[in-house]
Design an enzyme around this catalytic site. Structure first.
Site, mmCIF file in Angstrom:
data_model
loop_
_atom_site.group_PDB
_atom_site.id
_atom_site.type_symbol
_atom_site.label_atom_id
_atom_site.label_comp_id
_atom_site.label_asym_id
_atom_site.label_seq_id
_atom_site.Cartn_x
_atom_site.Cartn_y
_atom_site.Cartn_z
ATOM 1 N N ASN A 129 32.565 22.807 -45.117
ATOM 2 C CA ASN A 129 31.414 23.432 -45.785
ATOM 3 C C ASN A 129 31.972 24.301 -46.901
ATOM 4 O OD1 ASN A 129 29.147 24.829 -46.573
ATOM 5 N ND2 ASN A 129 28.995 26.085 -44.712
ATOM 6 N N TRP A 130 31.870 23.784 -48.128
ATOM 7 C CA TRP A 130 32.467 24.511 -49.261
ATOM 8 C C TRP A 130 31.657 25.755 -49.628
ATOM 9 C CZ3 TRP A 130 33.986 20.203 -53.376
ATOM 10 C CH2 TRP A 130 34.993 19.403 -52.811
ATOM 11 N N LYS A 131 30.429 25.841 -49.149
ATOM 12 C CA LYS A 131 29.523 26.938 -49.538
ATOM 13 C C LYS A 131 29.429 26.976 -51.080
ATOM 14 C CE LYS A 131 30.976 29.218 -45.347
ATOM 15 N NZ LYS A 131 30.893 30.391 -44.506
ATOM 16 N N HIS B 103 22.152 26.738 -41.679
ATOM 17 C CA HIS B 103 23.382 27.550 -41.587
ATOM 18 C C HIS B 103 22.982 29.022 -41.463
ATOM 19 C CE1 HIS B 103 27.130 29.484 -42.699
ATOM 20 N NE2 HIS B 103 27.730 28.353 -42.379
ATOM 21 N N GLU C 83 24.022 31.566 -42.847
ATOM 22 C CA GLU C 83 23.874 32.258 -44.143
ATOM 23 C C GLU C 83 22.504 31.958 -44.758
ATOM 24 O OE1 GLU C 83 27.514 30.784 -45.885
ATOM 25 O OE2 GLU C 83 28.636 31.956 -44.404
ATOM 26 N N GLU D 257 27.674 27.516 -34.034
ATOM 27 C CA GLU D 257 28.420 28.486 -34.832
ATOM 28 C C GLU D 257 28.051 29.902 -34.402
ATOM 29 O OE1 GLU D 257 29.907 26.516 -38.653
ATOM 30 O OE2 GLU D 257 28.071 27.557 -39.147
ATOM 31 N N GLY E 88 33.608 33.182 -40.928
ATOM 32 C CA GLY E 88 34.237 33.884 -42.044
ATOM 33 C C GLY E 88 34.887 35.202 -41.642
ATOM 34 N N SER F 194 35.615 30.145 -38.155
ATOM 35 C CA SER F 194 37.039 30.429 -38.375
ATOM 36 C C SER F 194 37.960 29.398 -37.720
ATOM 37 C CB SER F 194 37.383 31.850 -37.895
ATOM 38 O OG SER F 194 36.634 32.805 -38.616
ATOM 39 N N GLY G 179 34.563 26.272 -42.772
ATOM 40 C CA GLY G 179 34.271 26.953 -44.037
ATOM 41 C C GLY G 179 35.544 27.200 -44.816
ATOM 42 N N GLY G 180 36.084 28.400 -44.690
ATOM 43 C CA GLY G 180 37.250 28.822 -45.478
ATOM 44 C C GLY G 180 38.397 27.830 -45.470
HETATM 45 C C1 PEP Z 1 30.835 27.926 -41.777
HETATM 46 O O1 PEP Z 1 30.481 28.460 -42.801
HETATM 47 O O2 PEP Z 1 30.142 27.037 -41.283
HETATM 48 C C2 PEP Z 1 32.081 28.376 -41.169
HETATM 49 C C3 PEP Z 1 32.364 27.981 -39.953
HETATM 50 O O3 PEP Z 1 32.879 29.201 -41.924
HETATM 51 P P1 PEP Z 1 34.379 29.688 -41.560
HETATM 52 O O4 PEP Z 1 35.134 28.463 -41.105
HETATM 53 O O5 PEP Z 1 34.914 30.242 -42.839
HETATM 54 O O6 PEP Z 1 34.249 30.692 -40.478
#
Ligand code: PEP
Length: 248
Positions: A9-11, A94, A96, A164, A170, A210, A231-232
């Site tokens: 997920n590049w956001k 999501h 966010e 999640e 994050g 994460s 994500g990251g």
């Molecule tokens: C996400 O945004 O779905 C996510 C899991 O982010 P991260 O891996 O950065 O925690």
């Protein structure tokens, strides 16, 4: 058998040219992947990334979709628009989007049904906050999301859930392998009860929060965990490839 699925997920990261460079670097690194590999990119990156992933195992995903077929919804994107560009997956609900853009269980449900109707595979995000976990409310929160977000779905083999925990997104604070496995096991059990007879046994449930090159193997070794939403760690080709190749 549930085929593992690792999705990035590049956001709101990567311009179209940056995104194309990233997937070009990723392609050779994931060519022997045993799992499904997806990149969920910003809408504007879709054409360039589509071109860049051509001939590879990488599949294209988006990060949201509107529930109406068309009309006066400024700033939104329809399922048909995504479909025409070769998008196969779409993240819905999501945390966010729920926290910053007013997404509710009702809109998550409507978006999920619209995605399915267009032949897209929704990756629907659910999960609890830190206060809810610490207050012993995790199952109650998940029960509410399970009851509301998936109404009207007839075949659960066509959707993916991303569990999640919001406190892990994050933050660098990952759920332990056991915590993630236990909660995902709970979600599956509950879904089988609430949506009995609708192919829930074939539905895949990812862990997200994460997840990275270091912890992917441990999480993916858990029997209930069918993949990851990343994500990251999806923003660097080498790191994401290590997650995808967790079994090597
Ligand atoms: C996400 O945004 O779905 C996510 C899991 O982010 P991260 O891996 O950065 O925690």
């Amino acid at each position: 058998m549930r085929k593992p699925i690792i999705a990035g997920n590049w956001k709101m990261n990567n311009t179209a040219s940056e995104g194309a460079e990233l997937v070009k670097a990723l392609k050779p690194l994931v060519k022997d992947a045993k799992c499904e590999v997806v990149v969920c990119v910003p809408f504007i990156d879709i054409p360039a990334v589509k071109k860049a992933i051509h001939g590879s195992k990488i599949r294209l995903g988006a990060q949201n979709v509107h529930f109406a077929e068309k009309g006066a919804y400024t700033g939104e994107i329809s399922a048909a628009m995504l479909k025409e560009y070769g998008v196969q997956y779409v993240i819905i609900g999501h945390s966010e989007r729920r926290a910053y853009f007013g997404e509710t269980d009702e809109t998550v449900n409507k978006r999920t049904l619209a995605a399915l109707a267009a032949g897209l595979t929704p990756i629907v995000c659910i999960g609890e906050s830190l206060e809810e976990r610490e207050g012993g409310l995790t199952e109650k929160v998940l029960d509410k999301q399970i009851a509301a977000d998936f109404q009207g779905i007839e075949d659960f083999s066509k959707i993916v859930i991303a569990y999640e925990p919001i406190w892990a997104i994050g933050t660098g604070r990952t759920a332990t392998d056991e915590q993630a496995n236990e909660t995902i096991g709970y979600i599956r059990k509950r879904m089988k009860k609430v949506y009995a007879g609708k192919n829930v046994g074939r539905m895949r449930i990812q862990y997200g929060g994460s997840m990275n090159a270091k912890n992917a193997a441990g999480l993916m070794a858990q029997p209930e965990i069918d993949g990851g939403l990343i994500g990251g760690a999806s923003l660097k080709a080498e790191e994401f490839a290590k997650v995808v190749n967790y079994n090597k």
